[in-house]
Scaffold this active site. Structure first.
Site, PDB file in Angstrom:
ATOM      1  N   HIS A 169       0.827  -1.200   0.000  1.00  0.00           N
ATOM      2  CA  HIS A 169       0.000   0.000   0.000  1.00  0.00           C
ATOM      3  C   HIS A 169       0.862   1.251   0.000  1.00  0.00           C
ATOM      4  O   HIS A 169       0.648   2.175  -0.771  1.00  0.00           O
ATOM      5  CB  HIS A 169      -0.932   0.020   1.215  1.00  0.00           C
ATOM      6  CG  HIS A 169      -1.828   1.221   1.245  1.00  0.00           C
ATOM      7  ND1 HIS A 169      -1.425   2.440   1.776  1.00  0.00           N
ATOM      8  CD2 HIS A 169      -3.085   1.405   0.804  1.00  0.00           C
ATOM      9  CE1 HIS A 169      -2.410   3.315   1.649  1.00  0.00           C
ATOM     10  NE2 HIS A 169      -3.439   2.714   1.067  1.00  0.00           N
ATOM     11  N   GLU A 174       8.107   4.928  -2.937  1.00  0.00           N
ATOM     12  CA  GLU A 174       8.713   4.508  -4.194  1.00  0.00           C
ATOM     13  C   GLU A 174       9.326   3.121  -3.999  1.00  0.00           C
ATOM     14  O   GLU A 174       9.751   2.793  -2.907  1.00  0.00           O
ATOM     15  CB  GLU A 174       9.808   5.499  -4.610  1.00  0.00           C
ATOM     16  CG  GLU A 174       9.317   6.937  -4.771  1.00  0.00           C
ATOM     17  CD  GLU A 174       8.410   7.134  -5.959  1.00  0.00           C
ATOM     18  OE1 GLU A 174       8.440   6.270  -6.873  1.00  0.00           O
ATOM     19  OE2 GLU A 174       7.671   8.123  -5.977  1.00  0.00           O
ATOM     20  N   LEU A 177      -4.639  -7.816   3.235  1.00  0.00           N
ATOM     21  CA  LEU A 177      -5.074  -8.973   4.018  1.00  0.00           C
ATOM     22  C   LEU A 177      -6.539  -9.312   3.844  1.00  0.00           C
ATOM     23  O   LEU A 177      -7.057 -10.208   4.504  1.00  0.00           O
ATOM     24  CB  LEU A 177      -4.742  -8.720   5.488  1.00  0.00           C
ATOM     25  CG  LEU A 177      -3.255  -8.350   5.692  1.00  0.00           C
ATOM     26  CD1 LEU A 177      -2.992  -7.894   7.099  1.00  0.00           C
ATOM     27  CD2 LEU A 177      -2.366  -9.526   5.317  1.00  0.00           C
ATOM     28  N   ALA A 178      -7.211  -8.615   2.931  1.00  0.00           N
ATOM     29  CA  ALA A 178      -8.611  -8.890   2.632  1.00  0.00           C
ATOM     30  C   ALA A 178      -8.952  -8.236   1.304  1.00  0.00           C
ATOM     31  O   ALA A 178      -8.230  -7.360   0.819  1.00  0.00           O
ATOM     32  CB  ALA A 178      -9.515  -8.345   3.743  1.00  0.00           C
ATOM     33  N   GLY A 181     -11.043  -5.802  -1.212  1.00  0.00           N
ATOM     34  CA  GLY A 181     -11.484  -4.426  -1.048  1.00  0.00           C
ATOM     35  C   GLY A 181     -11.167  -3.637  -2.295  1.00  0.00           C
ATOM     36  O   GLY A 181     -10.762  -4.190  -3.323  1.00  0.00           O
ATOM     37  N   HIS A 237      -8.787  -1.584  -3.148  1.00  0.00           N
ATOM     38  CA  HIS A 237      -7.420  -1.623  -3.685  1.00  0.00           C
ATOM     39  C   HIS A 237      -7.209  -2.862  -4.544  1.00  0.00           C
ATOM     40  O   HIS A 237      -6.601  -2.783  -5.622  1.00  0.00           O
ATOM     41  CB  HIS A 237      -6.397  -1.619  -2.545  1.00  0.00           C
ATOM     42  CG  HIS A 237      -6.289  -0.308  -1.838  1.00  0.00           C
ATOM     43  ND1 HIS A 237      -6.261   0.900  -2.494  1.00  0.00           N
ATOM     44  CD2 HIS A 237      -6.187  -0.019  -0.514  1.00  0.00           C
ATOM     45  CE1 HIS A 237      -6.145   1.889  -1.615  1.00  0.00           C
ATOM     46  NE2 HIS A 237      -6.111   1.354  -0.404  1.00  0.00           N
TER      47      HIS A 237
END
Length: 288
Positions: free
Chosen positions: A53, A89, A111-112, A114, A116
């Site tokens: 992320h 970066e 971890l799930a 969604g 993203h």
């Protein structure tokens, strides 16, 4: 072994014969894996791109880099790269652009399910020439639960307790949170797997975008007579949310998942899983 004591950190001298031999063996295995039995070179496997992320916490970048090195150790000869959705970066689009028109499997360090996983990552990949497919997120999975369990034990959770202690104990599984209902389903599943492993209630709670909050979950458990409550950090790396959740722990809080060996195995499992499915290119995913 923690990320800060990784044997291949540049700051660690090659001060033992065993360490040097391990490195030589890995390099030799990598070279041999590229050659078939008849002496011809095998085609290179699709690149594995870890998709983090991103965080303003400098520990996050060092943590995902340490995890990347663990993955490389487990699969010599596999090209492994890193790309971020935001804040750090290299950005995912830069990593994929550098790879050019080649096959790649993007493994989200999330971890799930969604937004993203479903939208951001495929759409970013679609901006490049890479022939990319997106693997499932890391959770839920037993290897994720193995890591959560070990991190709790490192923080002070006793693997063996008497019945009275167990009746007063519980865990809050602290996750980032999402408005996507699939994300909550996945976190609930992880919480149930961890509860089965620990033998005590595990309540999911969230840092943002979903309820309950960590504080509310702790209060609800206290109302049920569970006063010995640990917070299990369901975050890949240190960051603002992980820190805020840990600070609310009334007893112990585990460290983020980090470069635990089971996490490296889980990354490779998701990579292999993606390769075993029908290839879906990033542009197709983005328009789905």
């Amino acid at each position: 072994m923690t990320a800060s004591h990784h044997p291949h950190d540049e700051s660690t001298p090659l001060d033992s014969t065993a360490h040097l031999m391990n490195r030589i063996s890995s390099q030799l295995a990598s070279q041999l894996s590229a050659v078939s039995l008849n002496g011809s070179r095998r085609p290179a496997p699709p690149a594995l791109v870890l998709v983090a992320h991103g965080s303003r916490d400098p520990r996050a970048l060092s943590t995902v880099r340490a995890l990347m090195e663990r993955v490389r150790e487990l699969r010599p000869g596999l090209p492994v790269h890193l790309g971020h959705i935001e804040l750090n970066e290299p950005r995912l689009t830069d990593t994929l652009t550098a790879l050019g028109p080649t096959d790649a499997v993007l493994v989200p360090l999330l971890l799930a399910r969604g937004y993203h996983v479903k939208r951001d990552i495929p759409e970013l990949a679609a901006e490049t020439q890479a022939r990319a497919r997106v693997a499932p997120p890391l959770g839920p999975h037993p290897l994720l639960v193995e890591t959560l369990y070990d991190r709790l034990v490192e923080a002070g959770w006793r693997a063996r307790t008497d019945e009275q202690s167990r009746r007063g104990s519980a865990v809050v599984l602290a996750a980032a949170g999402s408005r996507d209902p699939d994300s909550k389903l996945d976190t609930n599943h992880t919480a149930q797997l961890l509860a089965d492993r620990l033998g005590v209630p595990v309540v999911p709670a969230y840092a943002s975008a979903a309820t309950p909050t960590v504080a509310a979950a702790i209060r609800a458990l206290a109302a049920r007579g569970r006063h010995r409550v640990a917070v299990a950090s369901c975050f890949t790396a240190p960051g603002r949310f992980a820190t805020q959740c840990a600070e609310q722990a009334p007893w112990i809080a585990s460290a983020p998942l980090g470069a635990h060996p089971a996490m490296a195995r889980l990354v490779l499992h998701r990579y292999d899983q993606a390769l075993a499915t029908t290839e879906i290119t990033a542009p197709e995913l983005a328009s789905a």
